[in-house]
Design a protein around this motif. Structure first.
Motif, PDB file in Angstrom:
ATOM      1  N   ASP A   1       0.809  -1.222   0.000  1.00  0.00           N
ATOM      2  CA  ASP A   1       0.000   0.000   0.000  1.00  0.00           C
ATOM      3  C   ASP A   1       0.847   1.279   0.000  1.00  0.00           C
ATOM      4  OD1 ASP A   1      -2.326  -1.403  -0.083  1.00  0.00           O
ATOM      5  OD2 ASP A   1      -2.729  -1.291   2.060  1.00  0.00           O
ATOM      6  N   GLU A   2       2.042   1.210  -0.568  1.00  0.00           N
ATOM      7  CA  GLU A   2       2.921   2.385  -0.596  1.00  0.00           C
ATOM      8  C   GLU A   2       2.319   3.483  -1.465  1.00  0.00           C
ATOM      9  OE1 GLU A   2       7.507   3.508  -1.940  1.00  0.00           O
ATOM     10  OE2 GLU A   2       6.797   1.437  -1.989  1.00  0.00           O
ATOM     11  N   ARG A   3       2.240   4.675  -0.917  1.00  0.00           N
ATOM     12  CA  ARG A   3       1.721   5.814  -1.673  1.00  0.00           C
ATOM     13  C   ARG A   3       2.826   6.344  -2.586  1.00  0.00           C
ATOM     14  NH1 ARG A   3      -2.445   9.654  -1.200  1.00  0.00           N
ATOM     15  NH2 ARG A   3      -2.388  10.815  -3.174  1.00  0.00           N
ATOM     16  N   ILE A   4       2.494   6.494  -3.851  1.00  0.00           N
ATOM     17  CA  ILE A   4       3.472   6.972  -4.820  1.00  0.00           C
ATOM     18  C   ILE A   4       3.600   8.488  -4.711  1.00  0.00           C
ATOM     19  CG2 ILE A   4       4.118   7.080  -7.245  1.00  0.00           C
ATOM     20  CD1 ILE A   4       4.132   4.268  -6.051  1.00  0.00           C
ATOM     21  N   GLY A   5       4.835   8.957  -4.595  1.00  0.00           N
ATOM     22  CA  GLY A   5       5.090  10.385  -4.497  1.00  0.00           C
ATOM     23  C   GLY A   5       6.329  10.758  -5.286  1.00  0.00           C
ATOM     24  N   SER A   6       6.883  11.911  -4.972  1.00  0.00           N
ATOM     25  CA  SER A   6       8.050  12.417  -5.698  1.00  0.00           C
ATOM     26  C   SER A   6       9.228  11.458  -5.617  1.00  0.00           C
ATOM     27  CB  SER A   6       8.445  13.785  -5.135  1.00  0.00           C
ATOM     28  OG  SER A   6       7.411  14.728  -5.303  1.00  0.00           O
ATOM     29  N   GLN A   7       9.407  10.795  -4.470  1.00  0.00           N
ATOM     30  CA  GLN A   7      10.567   9.916  -4.288  1.00  0.00           C
ATOM     31  C   GLN A   7      10.560   8.767  -5.286  1.00  0.00           C
ATOM     32  OE1 GLN A   7      10.927   8.291  -0.332  1.00  0.00           O
ATOM     33  NE2 GLN A   7      12.635   6.980  -0.867  1.00  0.00           N
ATOM     34  N   GLN A   8       9.409   8.130  -5.472  1.00  0.00           N
ATOM     35  CA  GLN A   8       9.335   6.984  -6.374  1.00  0.00           C
ATOM     36  C   GLN A   8       9.483   7.410  -7.838  1.00  0.00           C
ATOM     37  OE1 GLN A   8       7.221   7.630  -3.904  1.00  0.00           O
ATOM     38  NE2 GLN A   8       7.520   5.907  -2.494  1.00  0.00           N
TER      39      GLN A   8
ATOM     40  N   ARG B   1      13.999  18.786 -11.417  1.00  0.00           N
ATOM     41  CA  ARG B   1      14.280  19.189 -10.038  1.00  0.00           C
ATOM     42  C   ARG B   1      13.741  18.143  -9.066  1.00  0.00           C
ATOM     43  NH1 ARG B   1      12.446  25.141  -8.659  1.00  0.00           N
ATOM     44  NH2 ARG B   1      13.341  24.386  -6.687  1.00  0.00           N
ATOM     45  N   GLU B   2      14.663  17.549  -8.310  1.00  0.00           N
ATOM     46  CA  GLU B   2      14.230  16.621  -7.283  1.00  0.00           C
ATOM     47  C   GLU B   2      13.407  17.365  -6.235  1.00  0.00           C
ATOM     48  OE1 GLU B   2      17.050  13.870  -5.660  1.00  0.00           O
ATOM     49  OE2 GLU B   2      18.395  14.096  -7.384  1.00  0.00           O
ATOM     50  N   GLY B   3      12.367  16.725  -5.764  1.00  0.00           N
ATOM     51  CA  GLY B   3      11.499  17.369  -4.793  1.00  0.00           C
ATOM     52  C   GLY B   3      10.328  18.094  -5.425  1.00  0.00           C
ATOM     53  N   SER B   4      10.303  18.140  -6.757  1.00  0.00           N
ATOM     54  CA  SER B   4       9.151  18.730  -7.431  1.00  0.00           C
ATOM     55  C   SER B   4       7.917  17.868  -7.179  1.00  0.00           C
ATOM     56  CB  SER B   4       9.406  18.836  -8.937  1.00  0.00           C
ATOM     57  OG  SER B   4      10.490  19.687  -9.215  1.00  0.00           O
ATOM     58  N   PRO B   5       6.720  18.420  -7.325  1.00  0.00           N
ATOM     59  CA  PRO B   5       5.502  17.614  -7.161  1.00  0.00           C
ATOM     60  C   PRO B   5       5.521  16.382  -8.059  1.00  0.00           C
ATOM     61  CG  PRO B   5       4.956  19.936  -7.262  1.00  0.00           C
ATOM     62  CD  PRO B   5       6.417  19.829  -7.586  1.00  0.00           C
ATOM     63  N   ALA B   6       4.951  15.301  -7.546  1.00  0.00           N
ATOM     64  CA  ALA B   6       4.985  14.039  -8.285  1.00  0.00           C
ATOM     65  C   ALA B   6       4.357  14.167  -9.665  1.00  0.00           C
ATOM     66  CB  ALA B   6       4.273  12.952  -7.476  1.00  0.00           C
ATOM     67  N   GLY B   7       3.283  14.963  -9.789  1.00  0.00           N
ATOM     68  CA  GLY B   7       2.630  15.127 -11.079  1.00  0.00           C
ATOM     69  C   GLY B   7       3.534  15.750 -12.120  1.00  0.00           C
TER      70      GLY B   7
ATOM     71  N   LEU C   1       6.088  13.145 -13.105  1.00  0.00           N
ATOM     72  CA  LEU C   1       5.491  12.123 -13.967  1.00  0.00           C
ATOM     73  C   LEU C   1       5.369  12.632 -15.401  1.00  0.00           C
ATOM     74  CD1 LEU C   1       4.250   9.348 -14.294  1.00  0.00           C
ATOM     75  CD2 LEU C   1       2.053  10.287 -13.550  1.00  0.00           C
ATOM     76  N   GLN C   2       5.036  13.910 -15.562  1.00  0.00           N
ATOM     77  CA  GLN C   2       4.971  14.492 -16.902  1.00  0.00           C
ATOM     78  C   GLN C   2       6.354  14.520 -17.544  1.00  0.00           C
ATOM     79  OE1 GLN C   2       2.193  15.441 -18.747  1.00  0.00           O
ATOM     80  NE2 GLN C   2       3.781  15.447 -20.324  1.00  0.00           N
ATOM     81  N   LYS C   3       7.382  14.775 -16.730  1.00  0.00           N
ATOM     82  CA  LYS C   3       8.753  14.732 -17.228  1.00  0.00           C
ATOM     83  C   LYS C   3       9.103  13.322 -17.701  1.00  0.00           C
ATOM     84  CE  LYS C   3      13.100  15.873 -17.835  1.00  0.00           C
ATOM     85  NZ  LYS C   3      13.542  16.796 -18.912  1.00  0.00           N
ATOM     86  N   ALA C   4       8.677  12.338 -16.935  1.00  0.00           N
ATOM     87  CA  ALA C   4       8.922  10.946 -17.326  1.00  0.00           C
ATOM     88  C   ALA C   4       8.204  10.626 -18.630  1.00  0.00           C
ATOM     89  CB  ALA C   4       8.475  10.003 -16.216  1.00  0.00           C
ATOM     90  N   GLN C   5       6.965  11.122 -18.764  1.00  0.00           N
ATOM     91  CA  GLN C   5       6.204  10.889 -19.996  1.00  0.00           C
ATOM     92  C   GLN C   5       6.922  11.487 -21.198  1.00  0.00           C
ATOM     93  OE1 GLN C   5       2.835   9.270 -20.894  1.00  0.00           O
ATOM     94  NE2 GLN C   5       4.445   9.395 -22.446  1.00  0.00           N
TER      95      GLN C   5
END
Length: 241
Positions: free
Chosen positions: A36-43, A57-63, A66-70
């Motif tokens: 049940d790990e909540r996905i956030g910036s770290q993951q 930038r590390e520490g940016s909002p996860a959203g 995720l867009q950067k990853a996309q």
């Protein structure tokens, strides 16, 4: 996705597949999730770093991450292995929605297809699901004896011990984790080899195992096996946990 219950070897399979396939890709990542790990910036940051992305930038909002990853994987062939998915939102919050041609996404999970996952629904037509079966009787004996430090060809010194071994194997239900922890716990009591005099200790282990296997579901049975293995250990060994 690879679907099976706890203790069947999902994590071992995930790591094996990753180690074998990763050399074929310039960009690869292995993400291991907790219950049940909540996905956030770290993951998501871990995903980006492993894939080789830069300029975020590390520490940016996860959203935003995720867009950067996309954007990063859109035109790249990537290998992403996500182990131990528990909830639908973990996929939605971690994985991009599209990948470059030739990409491979491998997921291990205890749930058979999260129906409310947007990511799952989008990728469903491209997914191939496989189920991991329990070990065969021959493989179960091999793993149990290896864990108990006994040769596969070893002949039990008494019929009673042979019968106990058979019952222990039956109780473990072909689950690799159950076979390994049970065999390893009994090995602690037999450093000088298995002898007829060890029968009492094996009988105690079997009795404890049968007592703790009251749950009908596989998850409950696995917890009972782990608890039994813990109780078999010497007191000074138990303090290590």
């Amino acid at each position: 996705p690879c679907i099976c219950t706890g203790g069947c070897g999902k994590t071992t399979l995930a790591k094996l597949l990753f180690n074998r396939l990763a050399p074929q890709f310039q960009h690869s990542a292995l993400i291991e999730l907790q219950h049940d790990e909540r996905i956030g910036s770290q993951q998501v940051t871990s995903l980006l770093k492993q894939l080789g992305a830069e300029g975020f930038r590390e520490g940016s909002p996860a959203g935003i991450l995720l867009q950067k990853a996309q954007d990063y994987v859109r035109d790249k062939a990537v290998l992403i292995v996500v182990d131990n998915v528990w909830t639908p939102n973990q996929l939605d919050e971690l994985l991009p929605r599209s990948f470059g041609q030739g990409s491979r996404i491998i997921i291990t999970s205890r749930c058979s297809g999260p129906p409310h996952s947007e990511w799952w629904q989008k990728m469903n037509r491209q997914l191939k699901q496989c189920a991991i079966a329990e070990l065969s009787s021959e493989a179960a004996v091999q793993l149990f004896r290896k864990s108990a430090d006994l040769e596969l060809s070893f002949q039990m010194p008494s019929k009673q011990l042979a019968d106990i071994e058979e019952k222990l194997l039956k109780a473990c239900k072909g689950l690799p984790l159950a076979l390994k922890v049970t065999g390893s716990a009994l090995r602690c009591n037999n450093r000088n080899g298995l002898e007829p005099g060890d029968q009492h200790e094996w009988e105690e282990a079997l009795a404890a195992l049968q007592h703790n296997l009251t749950a009908l579901d596989t998850e409950g049975r696995l917890r009972g096996i782990l608890y039994t293995a813990f109780r078999i250990l010497e007191p000074e060994q138990q303090h290590m946990f």
